[in-house]
Design a protein around this motif. Sequence first.
Motif, PDB file in Angstrom:
ATOM      1  N   ALA A 119       0.854  -1.190   0.000  1.00 21.25           N
ATOM      2  CA  ALA A 119       0.000   0.000   0.000  1.00 21.25           C
ATOM      3  C   ALA A 119       0.890   1.241   0.000  1.00 21.25           C
ATOM      4  N   PRO A 120       0.371   2.374  -0.497  1.00 17.12           N
ATOM      5  CA  PRO A 120       1.178   3.591  -0.473  1.00 17.12           C
ATOM      6  C   PRO A 120       1.658   3.908   0.949  1.00 17.12           C
ATOM      7  N   LEU A 121       2.879   4.438   1.023  1.00 15.02           N
ATOM      8  CA  LEU A 121       3.454   4.852   2.306  1.00 15.02           C
ATOM      9  C   LEU A 121       2.849   6.212   2.673  1.00 15.02           C
ATOM     10  N   ASN A 122       2.254   6.299   3.854  1.00 10.13           N
ATOM     11  CA  ASN A 122       1.633   7.550   4.297  1.00 10.13           C
ATOM     12  C   ASN A 122       2.690   8.495   4.849  1.00 10.13           C
ATOM     13  N   LEU A 123       2.673   9.741   4.388  1.00 13.41           N
ATOM     14  CA  LEU A 123       3.701  10.708   4.791  1.00 13.41           C
ATOM     15  C   LEU A 123       3.084  11.910   5.499  1.00 13.41           C
ATOM     16  N   CYS A 124       3.773  12.365   6.548  1.00 15.76           N
ATOM     17  CA  CYS A 124       3.477  13.668   7.138  1.00 15.76           C
ATOM     18  C   CYS A 124       4.733  14.522   7.069  1.00 15.76           C
ATOM     19  N   ILE A 125       4.545  15.794   6.782  1.00 15.83           N
ATOM     20  CA  ILE A 125       5.650  16.747   6.831  1.00 15.83           C
ATOM     21  C   ILE A 125       5.828  17.191   8.280  1.00 15.83           C
ATOM     22  N   GLN A 126       7.073  17.098   8.759  1.00 14.58           N
ATOM     23  CA  GLN A 126       7.352  17.580  10.124  1.00 14.58           C
ATOM     24  C   GLN A 126       7.634  19.069  10.080  1.00 14.58           C
ATOM     25  N   VAL A 127       6.883  19.822  10.865  1.00 18.12           N
ATOM     26  CA  VAL A 127       6.981  21.280  10.855  1.00 18.12           C
ATOM     27  C   VAL A 127       7.663  21.756  12.139  1.00 18.12           C
ATOM     28  N   ASN A 128       8.623  22.607  11.972  1.00 18.88           N
ATOM     29  CA  ASN A 128       9.306  23.257  13.102  1.00 18.88           C
ATOM     30  C   ASN A 128       8.417  24.419  13.538  1.00 18.88           C
ATOM     31  N   ILE A 129       7.387  24.066  14.295  1.00 23.92           N
ATOM     32  CA  ILE A 129       6.304  25.018  14.549  1.00 23.92           C
ATOM     33  C   ILE A 129       6.719  26.127  15.521  1.00 23.92           C
ATOM     34  N   ASP A 130       7.735  25.878  16.347  1.00 13.95           N
ATOM     35  CA  ASP A 130       8.272  26.956  17.191  1.00 13.95           C
ATOM     36  C   ASP A 130       9.229  27.851  16.401  1.00 13.95           C
ATOM     37  N   ASP A 131       9.565  27.396  15.172  1.00 11.31           N
ATOM     38  CA  ASP A 131      10.465  28.141  14.293  1.00 11.31           C
ATOM     39  C   ASP A 131      11.781  28.484  14.993  1.00 11.31           C
ATOM     40  N   GLU A 132      12.381  27.463  15.595  1.00  9.69           N
ATOM     41  CA  GLU A 132      13.674  27.629  16.256  1.00  9.69           C
ATOM     42  C   GLU A 132      14.745  26.962  15.418  1.00  9.69           C
ATOM     43  N   PRO A 133      15.868  27.657  15.187  1.00  6.77           N
ATOM     44  CA  PRO A 133      16.888  27.144  14.263  1.00  6.77           C
ATOM     45  C   PRO A 133      17.431  25.770  14.644  1.00  6.77           C
ATOM     46  N   THR A 134      17.447  25.420  15.926  1.00  9.56           N
ATOM     47  CA  THR A 134      18.067  24.162  16.343  1.00  9.56           C
ATOM     48  C   THR A 134      17.131  22.963  16.210  1.00  9.56           C
ATOM     49  N   LYS A 135      15.878  23.180  15.834  1.00  7.86           N
ATOM     50  CA  LYS A 135      14.901  22.098  15.850  1.00  7.86           C
ATOM     51  C   LYS A 135      14.727  21.464  14.485  1.00  7.86           C
ATOM     52  N   SER A 136      14.353  20.180  14.488  1.00  7.04           N
ATOM     53  CA  SER A 136      14.103  19.543  13.194  1.00  7.04           C
ATOM     54  C   SER A 136      12.730  19.933  12.661  1.00  7.04           C
ATOM     55  N   GLY A 137      12.568  19.669  11.369  1.00 10.33           N
ATOM     56  CA  GLY A 137      11.325  20.032  10.699  1.00 10.33           C
ATOM     57  C   GLY A 137      11.525  21.234   9.805  1.00 10.33           C
ATOM     58  N   VAL A 138      10.579  21.436   8.895  1.00 14.91           N
ATOM     59  CA  VAL A 138      10.690  22.561   7.964  1.00 14.91           C
ATOM     60  C   VAL A 138      10.004  23.781   8.570  1.00 14.91           C
ATOM     61  N   ARG A 139      10.428  24.941   8.125  1.00 14.24           N
ATOM     62  CA  ARG A 139       9.821  26.168   8.628  1.00 14.24           C
ATOM     63  C   ARG A 139       8.398  26.272   8.078  1.00 14.24           C
ATOM     64  N   PRO A 140       7.502  26.870   8.867  1.00 18.07           N
ATOM     65  CA  PRO A 140       6.102  26.923   8.443  1.00 18.07           C
ATOM     66  C   PRO A 140       5.921  27.455   7.014  1.00 18.07           C
ATOM     67  N   GLU A 141       6.698  28.476   6.640  1.00 11.22           N
ATOM     68  CA  GLU A 141       6.473  29.063   5.308  1.00 11.22           C
ATOM     69  C   GLU A 141       6.933  28.151   4.177  1.00 11.22           C
ATOM     70  N   GLU A 142       7.731  27.126   4.514  1.00 12.86           N
ATOM     71  CA  GLU A 142       8.189  26.199   3.470  1.00 12.86           C
ATOM     72  C   GLU A 142       7.225  25.037   3.242  1.00 12.86           C
ATOM     73  N   VAL A 143       6.236  24.913   4.112  1.00 11.29           N
ATOM     74  CA  VAL A 143       5.379  23.732   4.071  1.00 11.29           C
ATOM     75  C   VAL A 143       4.553  23.625   2.776  1.00 11.29           C
ATOM     76  N   PRO A 144       3.871  24.704   2.347  1.00  9.90           N
ATOM     77  CA  PRO A 144       3.052  24.549   1.137  1.00  9.90           C
ATOM     78  C   PRO A 144       3.867  24.120  -0.089  1.00  9.90           C
ATOM     79  N   GLY A 145       5.068  24.662  -0.234  1.00 12.06           N
ATOM     80  CA  GLY A 145       5.907  24.294  -1.375  1.00 12.06           C
ATOM     81  C   GLY A 145       6.342  22.843  -1.318  1.00 12.06           C
TER      82      GLY A 145
END
Length: 234
Positions: A119-145
């Motif tokens: 079955a297709p692999l289900n994906l979630c984008i991890q968002v660095n929602i605190d927008d802190e440079p040391t944290k994993s995840g993409v910045r909120p403004e990069e998510v739609p792209g």
Amino acid sequence: MISIAENLEKAATRIRSAAEEAERDPAGVQLLAVSKTKPAELLREAAEAGQKAFGENYIQEALDKIEALSDLPDLEWHFIGPLQSNKTRPVAEHFSWVHSIDRAKVARRLSEQRPAGMAPLNLCIQVNIDDEPTKSGVRPEEVPGLAQELSGLEGCRLRGLMAIPDPANPAAVQRERFRELAGLLAEVRRGVDNGALDTLSMGMSGDLEAAIAEGATIVRLGTALFGPRDYEAQ
Ligand SMILES: *Cc1c(COP(=O)(O)O)cnc(C)c1O
């Protein structure tokens, strides 16, 4: 001795109360048992008490448990840890979900490596929602792209967003972060319509109520089910 069955029941009660408080259907919130550092026998105990979905952070540790529990056919494995692009193959071959996508390159490799019969692999984008440079995840403004880039990948299905807001946030800030993630998912949905963008993976042992109030569909619980971690590999 902790009783996993009792902890699962307590967690289910917390989820139900939080959902009712938010006037949501409790069936719309899935419990993911986060089992990093815990031995396969504890996962088996959880499975016998009815828990099917497990979240793991470290590939080798996860593969060992998947193997040890391969006699339980209906377990669902979610990868929730950092994933490097040279480590994607076993994840593509053994997991149903990846919550921690932070680069198109990782997703492209998962797409190429997902076996045809699965079955297709289900994906979630991890968002660095605190927008802190040391944290994993993409910045909120990069998510739609990034969502746009992932939406067409064969063998994968973009399902939504995941975040780990700083547990040190005051309660009101924490709730605000969850609300921001929900708002971001709504924005992604306006740009990408694959009919499957239904997932907000947010809320852990300490803050699941706030997450459910803001629309969580998967809460990821570790210590509430299994007690304190035995070690941290990273
Ligand atoms: C460890 C972990 C959890 C579980 O956290 P608890 O506070 O123990 O419930 C949830 N999500 C991710 C991504 C984790 O790494």
